[in-house]
Design a protein around this motif. Structure first.
Motif, short mmCIF file in Angstrom:
data_model
loop_
_atom_site.label_atom_id
_atom_site.label_comp_id
_atom_site.label_asym_id
_atom_site.label_seq_id
_atom_site.Cartn_x
_atom_site.Cartn_y
_atom_site.Cartn_z
N SER A 220 10.36 14.59 -8.24
CA SER A 220 11.57 14.44 -9.05
C SER A 220 11.54 15.36 -10.26
O SER A 220 12.60 15.80 -10.74
N GLU A 221 10.35 15.67 -10.77
CA GLU A 221 10.23 16.62 -11.88
C GLU A 221 10.47 18.05 -11.41
O GLU A 221 10.99 18.88 -12.16
N ALA A 222 10.10 18.35 -10.18
CA ALA A 222 10.22 19.71 -9.67
C ALA A 222 11.60 19.99 -9.07
O ALA A 222 12.14 21.08 -9.25
N ALA B 107 18.29 13.62 -7.98
CA ALA B 107 19.26 13.41 -6.90
C ALA B 107 18.69 13.75 -5.52
O ALA B 107 18.77 12.91 -4.61
N PRO B 108 18.13 14.94 -5.29
CA PRO B 108 17.63 15.23 -3.93
C PRO B 108 16.50 14.31 -3.50
O PRO B 108 16.43 13.93 -2.32
N LEU C 32 0.84 -1.20 0.00
CA LEU C 32 0.00 0.00 0.00
C LEU C 32 0.87 1.25 0.00
O LEU C 32 0.61 2.21 -0.74
N GLY C 33 1.92 1.24 0.83
CA GLY C 33 2.83 2.37 0.83
C GLY C 33 3.55 2.52 -0.50
O GLY C 33 3.70 3.64 -1.02
N GLU C 34 3.98 1.41 -1.08
CA GLU C 34 4.69 1.45 -2.35
C GLU C 34 3.79 1.90 -3.49
O GLU C 34 4.26 2.45 -4.48
N ALA C 35 2.48 1.67 -3.36
CA ALA C 35 1.53 2.12 -4.37
C ALA C 35 1.27 3.63 -4.27
O ALA C 35 1.06 4.30 -5.29
N CYS C 36 1.30 4.15 -3.05
CA CYS C 36 1.05 5.59 -2.83
C CYS C 36 2.30 6.43 -3.10
O CYS C 36 2.19 7.60 -3.49
N GLY C 37 3.46 5.85 -2.88
CA GLY C 37 4.71 6.60 -2.99
C GLY C 37 4.92 7.30 -4.31
O GLY C 37 5.29 8.49 -4.35
N PRO C 38 4.73 6.62 -5.46
CA PRO C 38 4.97 7.28 -6.75
C PRO C 38 4.14 8.53 -6.98
O PRO C 38 4.56 9.41 -7.75
N LEU C 39 2.97 8.62 -6.35
CA LEU C 39 2.15 9.83 -6.52
C LEU C 39 2.85 11.06 -5.95
O LEU C 39 2.55 12.19 -6.37
N LEU C 40 3.78 10.86 -5.02
CA LEU C 40 4.55 11.96 -4.46
C LEU C 40 5.96 12.04 -5.06
O LEU C 40 6.45 13.13 -5.37
N GLY D 258 12.20 25.76 -19.80
CA GLY D 258 11.21 26.47 -18.99
C GLY D 258 11.40 26.22 -17.50
O GLY D 258 12.30 25.50 -17.07
N GLU D 259 10.55 26.83 -16.72
CA GLU D 259 10.57 26.69 -15.28
C GLU D 259 9.40 25.82 -14.83
O GLU D 259 8.25 26.17 -15.07
N PRO D 260 9.65 24.67 -14.19
CA PRO D 260 8.54 23.82 -13.75
C PRO D 260 7.73 24.46 -12.64
O PRO D 260 8.29 25.12 -11.75
N ARG D 261 6.43 24.31 -12.71
CA ARG D 261 5.55 24.83 -11.66
C ARG D 261 5.04 23.67 -10.82
O ARG D 261 4.40 22.76 -11.33
N LEU D 262 5.37 23.73 -9.54
CA LEU D 262 5.11 22.60 -8.65
C LEU D 262 3.63 22.24 -8.60
O LEU D 262 3.27 21.06 -8.63
N GLY D 263 2.75 23.25 -8.55
CA GLY D 263 1.32 22.97 -8.48
C GLY D 263 0.82 22.23 -9.70
O GLY D 263 0.05 21.28 -9.61
N GLU D 264 1.26 22.66 -10.89
CA GLU D 264 0.83 22.00 -12.12
C GLU D 264 1.36 20.57 -12.19
O GLU D 264 0.65 19.65 -12.63
N ILE D 265 2.61 20.38 -11.77
CA ILE D 265 3.20 19.05 -11.82
C ILE D 265 2.46 18.09 -10.90
O ILE D 265 2.12 16.96 -11.28
N PHE D 266 2.14 18.53 -9.68
CA PHE D 266 1.44 17.67 -8.74
C PHE D 266 0.02 17.38 -9.20
O PHE D 266 -0.45 16.23 -9.12
N SER D 267 -0.68 18.38 -9.71
CA SER D 267 -2.05 18.16 -10.16
C SER D 267 -2.09 17.19 -11.33
O SER D 267 -2.96 16.31 -11.39
#
Length: 354
Positions: free
Chosen positions: A139-141, A145-146, A126-134, A284-293
């Protein structure tokens, strides 16, 4: 570096030539050398002639730019593949290492609830299934590495938390959190895609996934004999120790592979060293809100609108359900019905490899 709108003076052309030569010298010094060379060889008159309203687009210089992960040496690329493969091996080892020790965990923590026999092992998924959503949008934003470093450190800390737990609920919670921090499943294909050309990715993926295949087989066997001799807590201490060792390798060897972040770092250093803030990234500059949505909405949309994907997902869910029922009951069955020891019962997991 592609500078759109830069003046075509002889001095500037010479400086750009020196810029490319210095970048090609080494990757480690390439980014800082690029900035310093450009600042050193641009005269004040050249800077005055640059329009502040005309942004300069920065990208990789050419097909041999050492900053481009595609141009890194083959030896370093395969070192990174080996490194992420080792972390994936530790994770797959930790997935099932506690499965043979579940009866010992329940006995030691004085729990009579047999439901925990399944939950203790399967909650990881269950944790491994939820993890990629975060992990994927972060990683895109912020770059690969971090996110890798943070996820690996949290993996180690949550594994230590499981080893120090004093009740079964805490063990379940730390198992879920440890699965949540698994970055390899999401980022390993991305890192390989960053470094290898399309025609080389299949080979890199195949080789990178060889070592992790041993994890689900070796994990329960190691966990069975280790818990029998040293106690069930060592099924959490071992992944924590191994994960910490691999993370040291990440700290020493791993560097950013995401080209968008590499160019952003280059733009910032150029602006800082030249005093010209009109440089912009070609990506361009990635926008965190757009990437997460997008990362949260797109998987749900694909699942609901694609009948094939929905059917395959349902099939895999049923298979995983039956698999974990088997994995969590096999030790208890062989110990109670056939008088197997915990270590001997763990050998029955060899069927996974066959």
């Amino acid at each position: 570096m592609h500078a759109v709108g830069a003046p075509k003076t002889k001095d500037l052309g010479d400086s750009l030539g020196m810029l490319i030569a210095s970048d090609a010298a080494s990757h480690d010094m390439g980014l800082r050398t690029t900035v310093e060379k450009e600042g050193a060889h641009s005269s004040p008159n050249d800077k005055d002639r640059k329009s502040q309203n005309d942004p300069k687009t920065v990208s990789f210089e050419d097909t041999v730019d050492p900053l481009n992960p595609l141009n890194w040496s083959r030896g370093y690329k395969w070192t990174i593949v080996g490194l992420i493969s080792m972390m994936n091996l530790v994770i797959t080892l930790a997935t099932l290492i506690c499965a043979p020790a579940v009866p010992l965990i329940l006995e030691d923590l004085r729990s009579q609830n047999q439901a925990y026999q399944i939950v203790l092992v399967s909650i990881w998924e269950l944790g491994e299934a939820c993890g990629p959503l975060l992990i994927a949008p972060m990683s895109e934003a912020f770059g690969r590495a971090p996110v890798y470093h943070v996820a690996n450190v949290l993996f180690v800390l949550f594994s230590i938390g499981g080893a120090l737990s004093t009740n079964v609920q805490a063990v379940v919670a730390f198992r879920f959190l440890t699965g949540l921090t698994v970055a390899s499943v999401t980022l390993d294909p991305s890192v390989i895609g960053d470094m290898f050309a399309v025609e080389e990715r299949g080979k890199a993926m195949a080789i990178g996934n060889l070592a992790p295949l041993l994890g689900p087989i070796a994990g329960p066997i190691i966990g069975g004999y280790m818990s029998q001799k040293y106690g069930w807590r060592w099924t959490f201490w071992l992944p924590a120790i191994l994960g910490g060792v691999v993370e040291l390798g990440f700290i020493l060897l791993f560097r950013e592979t995401y080209k968008v972040k590499i160019i952003q770092q280059k733009v910032r250093l150029m602006g800082k060293n030249t005093g010209d803030n009109t440089f912009v990234s070609a990506y361009g500059e990635p926008r965190l809100g757009e990437i997460f949505s997008q990362s949260l909405i797109q998987p749900i949309r694909m699942l609901l609108l694609s009948p094939v994907l929905c059917a395959v997902s349902g099939y895999v869910a049923v298979v995983f359900g039956y698999l974990y029922i088997l994995l969590t009951s096999i030790t208890e069955t062989f110990e109670s019905s056939y008088d197997f020891s915990t270590g001997a019962a763990s050998l029955t997991f060899l069927g996974l490899g066959i």
